[in-house]
Design an enzyme around this catalytic site. Structure first.
Site, PDB file in Angstrom:
ATOM      1  N   GLU A 139      32.930  18.336  24.425  1.00 27.48           N
ATOM      2  CA  GLU A 139      33.106  20.432  24.404  1.00 27.48           C
ATOM      3  C   GLU A 139      34.607  20.268  23.335  1.00 27.48           C
ATOM      4  O   GLU A 139      34.692  21.178  22.364  1.00 27.48           O
ATOM      5  CB  GLU A 139      33.394  20.875  25.138  1.00 27.48           C
ATOM      6  CG  GLU A 139      33.717  22.271  25.527  1.00 27.48           C
ATOM      7  CD  GLU A 139      33.329  22.840  27.437  1.00 27.48           C
ATOM      8  OE1 GLU A 139      34.600  23.765  27.003  1.00 27.48           O
ATOM      9  OE2 GLU A 139      33.590  22.009  27.770  1.00 27.48           O
ATOM     10  N   HIS A 143      31.328  15.090  29.011  1.00 25.29           N
ATOM     11  CA  HIS A 143      31.260  16.046  28.597  1.00 25.29           C
ATOM     12  C   HIS A 143      31.492  17.177  28.129  1.00 25.29           C
ATOM     13  O   HIS A 143      31.684  17.562  26.868  1.00 25.29           O
ATOM     14  CB  HIS A 143      29.947  16.608  29.904  1.00 25.29           C
ATOM     15  CG  HIS A 143      29.476  18.238  29.393  1.00 25.29           C
ATOM     16  ND1 HIS A 143      30.607  19.735  29.789  1.00 25.29           N
ATOM     17  CD2 HIS A 143      28.585  18.865  29.216  1.00 25.29           C
ATOM     18  CE1 HIS A 143      30.039  20.675  29.728  1.00 25.29           C
ATOM     19  NE2 HIS A 143      29.328  20.197  29.411  1.00 25.29           N
ATOM     20  N   ASN A 144      33.335  16.982  28.712  1.00 25.09           N
ATOM     21  CA  ASN A 144      34.435  17.918  28.722  1.00 25.09           C
ATOM     22  C   ASN A 144      34.991  17.192  27.151  1.00 25.09           C
ATOM     23  O   ASN A 144      34.972  18.032  26.723  1.00 25.09           O
ATOM     24  CB  ASN A 144      35.089  18.121  29.512  1.00 25.09           C
ATOM     25  CG  ASN A 144      34.596  19.396  31.108  1.00 25.09           C
ATOM     26  OD1 ASN A 144      32.967  19.060  31.148  1.00 25.09           O
ATOM     27  ND2 ASN A 144      35.133  19.813  31.517  1.00 25.09           N
ATOM     28  N   SER A 189      28.435  22.574  35.074  1.00 25.31           N
ATOM     29  CA  SER A 189      29.209  22.657  33.864  1.00 25.31           C
ATOM     30  C   SER A 189      28.669  24.128  33.367  1.00 25.31           C
ATOM     31  O   SER A 189      26.878  24.218  34.160  1.00 25.31           O
ATOM     32  CB  SER A 189      29.193  21.775  32.795  1.00 25.31           C
ATOM     33  OG  SER A 189      29.143  22.213  31.462  1.00 25.31           O
ATOM     34  N   LYS A 209      30.804  14.449  33.774  1.00 24.85           N
ATOM     35  CA  LYS A 209      31.529  15.476  33.783  1.00 24.85           C
ATOM     36  C   LYS A 209      32.189  15.084  32.131  1.00 24.85           C
ATOM     37  O   LYS A 209      32.475  16.588  31.544  1.00 24.85           O
ATOM     38  CB  LYS A 209      31.571  16.089  34.615  1.00 24.85           C
ATOM     39  CG  LYS A 209      31.633  17.778  34.482  1.00 24.85           C
ATOM     40  CD  LYS A 209      31.027  19.159  33.426  1.00 24.85           C
ATOM     41  CE  LYS A 209      31.346  20.280  33.794  1.00 24.85           C
ATOM     42  NZ  LYS A 209      32.881  20.747  33.637  1.00 24.85           N
TER      43      LYS A 209
END
Length: 466
Positions: free
Chosen positions: A191, A187-188, A130, A184
């Site tokens: 986001e 995480h996105n 990231s 990940k």
């Protein structure tokens, strides 16, 4: 020229940035690309580090340049091209070699690829990276998924190139096979929710309170120096302050009102549903991006039904408190999804460590992550971020402000797919008894009359109709 310790295959934007980062940090790297153009451009760009770079004209030449056991990082699309790449490279490798997929990948595919390579005596790593091009070049946050042996081989290199936070590298092993890519993905998803939340606040300030982009930029700049400090708040201030170089006015007014998406937010929602978890804030953000693509429909609906919205009276301190509470709720959902996946796949994910490696290098880096890491280190009750004592004052101040904001905005005609979902999530979780009993009674009735399987039971006596 130093002998290469790791190979990088794929010299697009991210691959080239990572390879330059590796070389700059003193690690010799061999590089190759399927087509020659990017390789030539990379060699010219990497001239200051030429002594630590071996340029290879083919995949076979790249493999030959690496010492056994080989470490080969591929930065190519993690879909069919990755499987085609594995078909090509596996016959060139030897037992004990490791292939690293550093792209955004569906973790199910990563698990399947790990099993495939393990059967051949090889290692496969799913590495979540990231930070975009800037992060890849100067220090990303990285989420490693793979065996302990592959982690031991790669950790000295990854720790050098990762973003540092107070001297500690923002990289760690999440668990085996697809764990890194799953972390990940979540995480996105966070986001996505963060960006939509910011956009909703911008809409309220711009069209509800009548502020200019420059005024809103200044406000986000002030917020980014306090409890809301984060990369996304910082860049929002920068974006809103920018002027259109091709015309008069702010650049935000010259951009097409349509937000793209690469799919990782959608993956988060899909996996949350599969795991029986709530991802309503992330789903709201994904839905908002999908709706943004329907510009013609929105124009037609506005013409048919009216697009007028009422003015708003917004207090900046209350808005800050509401935003902070909503962001806690956003992370709480994300970590619930991570916990559910950890239990489902036997990953033993460390929530505190995940929060710690997100504190620098990545898109969602924020001051709030220090408190989130601390809450999990302290032992959040029942593993739930919302029950952590350190967030009690934040929620006590922020939830009433969020409730007032949502009520005022919705009454005035403003859509709040994320901020509204945050409040609904909070109100649902704090109710000992809600709507589920009626829904279950309806399902039982269907079963009684042959429409559905009978699976509901009265808590005391069995089927409620007996």
């Amino acid at each position: 020229m130093a002998a290469a310790r790791i190979g990088v295959y794929g010299l697009g934007t991210m691959g080239a940035a990572l390879a330059l980062n590796i070389a700059e940090k003193g690690v010799a790297v061999a590089v190759a690309n399927r087509s020659p153009g990017p390789l030539e451009a990379f060699v010219a760009r990497a001239e200051p580090f030429a002594a630590r770079i071996t340029a290879c004209g083919s995949l076979a030449e790249l493999i030959a340049a690496l010492p056994a056991p080989r470490l080969l990082l591929a930065m190519i699309p993690s879909t069919a091209p990755m499987d085609a790449f594995l078909d090509e490279v596996m016959p060139l490798l030897e037992r004990g070699d490791t292939v690293i997929d550093a792209g955004n990948a569906d973790f199910h595919a990563t698990r399947a690829r790990a099993a495939r390579l393990e059967a051949a005596g090889l290692q496969f790593v799913g590495l979540g990276v990231s930070g975009g091009e800037e992060g890849a070049r100067h220090g990303p946050s990285m989420m490693f998924g793979g065996s302990e042996a592959s982690w031991q081989a790669l950790e000295p290199i990854l720790s050098r190139i990762a973003a540092p936070y107070q001297g500690a590298p923002c990289v760690d092993r999440m668990g085996p096979d697809g764990a890194g890519h799953f972390v990940k993905t979540v995480h996105n998803g966070i986001e996505y929710a963060d960006m939509q939340m910011i956009a909703e606040v911008y809409d309220l300030l711009r069209h509800g309170a009548g502020q200019s982009p420059a005024e809103i930029a200044a406000q986000f700049g002030r917020w980014s120096k306090g409890p809301l400090e984060s990369y996304l708040f910082e860049i929002t201030a920068t974006v809103l302050a920018a002027e259109d170089s091709h015309g008069a006015g702010p650049v935000v007014d010259a951009i097409l009102d349509r937000a793209g998406q690469k799919g990782t937010g959608r993956w988060t929602v899909i996996e949350a549903v599969r795991l029986g978890q709530s991802a309503t804030l992330i789903e709201g953000a994904v839905a908002a991006r999908a709706w943004s693509a329907e510009g013609d429909l929105r124009a037609a609906a506005g013409a048919a039904f009216g697009a007028e919205r009422d003015a708003l009276q917004l207090d900046m301190d209350a808005l800050e408190a509401a935003l902070l509470a909503a962001r806690v709720l956003e992370y709480a959902q994300g970590f619930r999804i991570l916990a559910a996946a950890s239990a489902e796949y036997g990953w033993d994910l460390d929530a505190a460590r995940i929060a710690e490696i997100w504190r620098a290098g990545c898109i969602i880096r924020a001051r709030l992550l220090d408190d989130i890491a601390g809450a999990f280190r302290d032992g959040a009750p029942e593993g739930q971020l919302l029950l952590a004592p350190r967030f009690a004052p934040v929620l006590a101040a922020g939830i009433p402000a969020l409730r007032a904001l949502v009520a005022q905005a919705v009454a005035a005609g403003y859509p709040l797919p994320v901020l509204g979902a945050a409040l609904a999530f909070w109100d649902t979780l704090r109710q000992p008894r809600g709507t589920a009993a009626l829904i279950q009674a309806q399902r039982d009735f269907f079963g009684r009359h042959g429409f559905d399987r009978v699976d509901g039971q009265d808590a005391r006596h069995g089927p409620w109709w007996d």
